[in-house]
Enzyme design. Sequence first.
Site, PDB file in Angstrom:
ATOM      1  N   PHE A  88       0.768  -1.198  -0.049  1.00 49.79           N
ATOM      2  CA  PHE A  88       0.014  -0.182  -0.027  1.00 49.79           C
ATOM      3  C   PHE A  88       0.641   1.102  -0.005  1.00 49.79           C
ATOM      4  O   PHE A  88       1.853   1.473   0.666  1.00 49.79           O
ATOM      5  CB  PHE A  88      -0.805   0.019   1.193  1.00 49.79           C
ATOM      6  CG  PHE A  88      -1.753  -1.191   1.316  1.00 49.79           C
ATOM      7  CD1 PHE A  88      -3.147  -1.083   1.014  1.00 49.79           C
ATOM      8  CD2 PHE A  88      -1.239  -2.144   2.129  1.00 49.79           C
ATOM      9  CE1 PHE A  88      -4.000  -2.330   1.144  1.00 49.79           C
ATOM     10  CE2 PHE A  88      -2.154  -3.323   2.340  1.00 49.79           C
ATOM     11  CZ  PHE A  88      -3.528  -3.288   2.017  1.00 49.79           C
ATOM     12  N   ASP A  89       0.409   2.200  -0.667  1.00 55.72           N
ATOM     13  CA  ASP A  89       0.795   3.489  -0.688  1.00 55.72           C
ATOM     14  C   ASP A  89       0.176   4.297   0.808  1.00 55.72           C
ATOM     15  O   ASP A  89      -0.707   3.597   1.363  1.00 55.72           O
ATOM     16  CB  ASP A  89       0.421   4.771  -1.720  1.00 55.72           C
ATOM     17  CG  ASP A  89       1.127   5.959  -1.565  1.00 55.72           C
ATOM     18  OD1 ASP A  89       2.135   6.327  -0.934  1.00 55.72           O
ATOM     19  OD2 ASP A  89       0.335   6.741  -2.061  1.00 55.72           O
ATOM     20  N   GLY A  90       0.749   5.121   1.467  1.00 57.21           N
ATOM     21  CA  GLY A  90       0.310   5.753   2.659  1.00 57.21           C
ATOM     22  C   GLY A  90      -0.894   6.988   2.364  1.00 57.21           C
ATOM     23  O   GLY A  90      -2.206   6.664   2.406  1.00 57.21           O
ATOM     24  N   PHE A 129      -1.442  -0.764  -4.029  1.00 57.90           N
ATOM     25  CA  PHE A 129      -2.270   0.413  -4.241  1.00 57.90           C
ATOM     26  C   PHE A 129      -2.078   1.693  -4.171  1.00 57.90           C
ATOM     27  O   PHE A 129      -1.132   1.848  -3.083  1.00 57.90           O
ATOM     28  CB  PHE A 129      -3.397   0.096  -3.122  1.00 57.90           C
ATOM     29  CG  PHE A 129      -4.135  -1.394  -3.238  1.00 57.90           C
ATOM     30  CD1 PHE A 129      -5.357  -1.377  -4.226  1.00 57.90           C
ATOM     31  CD2 PHE A 129      -3.687  -2.496  -2.413  1.00 57.90           C
ATOM     32  CE1 PHE A 129      -5.987  -2.386  -4.489  1.00 57.90           C
ATOM     33  CE2 PHE A 129      -4.515  -3.540  -2.694  1.00 57.90           C
ATOM     34  CZ  PHE A 129      -5.736  -3.725  -3.656  1.00 57.90           C
ATOM     35  N   ASP A 157      -2.435   5.990  -4.993  1.00 56.38           N
ATOM     36  CA  ASP A 157      -3.250   7.078  -5.217  1.00 56.38           C
ATOM     37  C   ASP A 157      -2.835   7.870  -6.584  1.00 56.38           C
ATOM     38  O   ASP A 157      -3.847   8.391  -7.425  1.00 56.38           O
ATOM     39  CB  ASP A 157      -3.774   7.990  -4.322  1.00 56.38           C
ATOM     40  CG  ASP A 157      -2.425   9.074  -4.013  1.00 56.38           C
ATOM     41  OD1 ASP A 157      -2.794  10.036  -3.884  1.00 56.38           O
ATOM     42  OD2 ASP A 157      -1.422   8.371  -3.635  1.00 56.38           O
TER      43      ASP A 157
END
Length: 298
Positions: free
Chosen positions: A158-160, A270, A272
């Site tokens: 994951f991105d943060g 993932f 954004d």
Amino acid sequence: MREKKLVVAVSSRALFNLDESHTIFETQGKEAFCRYQIEHEDEILEPGYGFVLVKKFLSLNDGCTNDPLVEIILLSQNSADTGLRIFNSIAHYQLKIIRAAFTSGVSPYSYIPAFGAHLFLSTNADDVAKALCAGFAAATILCGPSMEHHSDQLRIAFDGDSVLFSDESEQIYQQYGLDAFAENERCKAKQLLPGGPFKDFLSALHHIQMQFDPESSPIRTALVTARSAPAHERVVRTLRAWGIRIDEAFFLGGIDKGAFLEAFGADIFFDDQKGHCESAARHVAAAHVPHGIVNRNG
């Protein structure tokens, strides 16, 4: 008794390669599309971008008898009539998917809460955006795995900001620059970050992990973020306060994430920012989360 299972909703085009029939729909219309699907309903579909990931999710149930850890739900804009080909393909690949919604061209995102899904994966960016706006974790899967991962362990990265966390800090970075962002994170190091759209999905993964010894867990997670020290402290404190385990964390200070995702062996990543997803896609399967200020500006 387990408190809950992880529920993942996937679109038919994410699960199978429906490019040929989708092209017919776009060029010749719905009637031609329906006729094509019915005429070819005994022909097995090739795997789509999310096929390998779905198989790995379902493999978490191996050894479970009455109480599965994971359920996959099919959400499809096909009709039940044209969807017969999809279920024939599901049976061919022996995927244990028994629940589905066929909406005949209407966006299926509104059925996510009815199924109790923690995540919605689709190739339709509009459906994903609607699901996110409604408060659900959702992502547009942009590619399949670019390499064969031989580990049986499910590995999710994951991105943060704007994914696990809100875009509160990202807004400062986008509006005022890196120095202002770093200063804000220093000042708020002990103030928890608000949760982002994937917080509950990560929590559901963590719930499964907690049923195993760390050494034998079938799931491994990673945070792969452009943040760097000292902006890492707020992230660490937030995850600690949530009581959620992240197995590996990479604070990369803006360098390319792809090589780290490949070394981690991510089954999916993932993020954004679509540019980051496209870069990561050279190494691993990537999914775009169109959430937060970057996507509002784009």
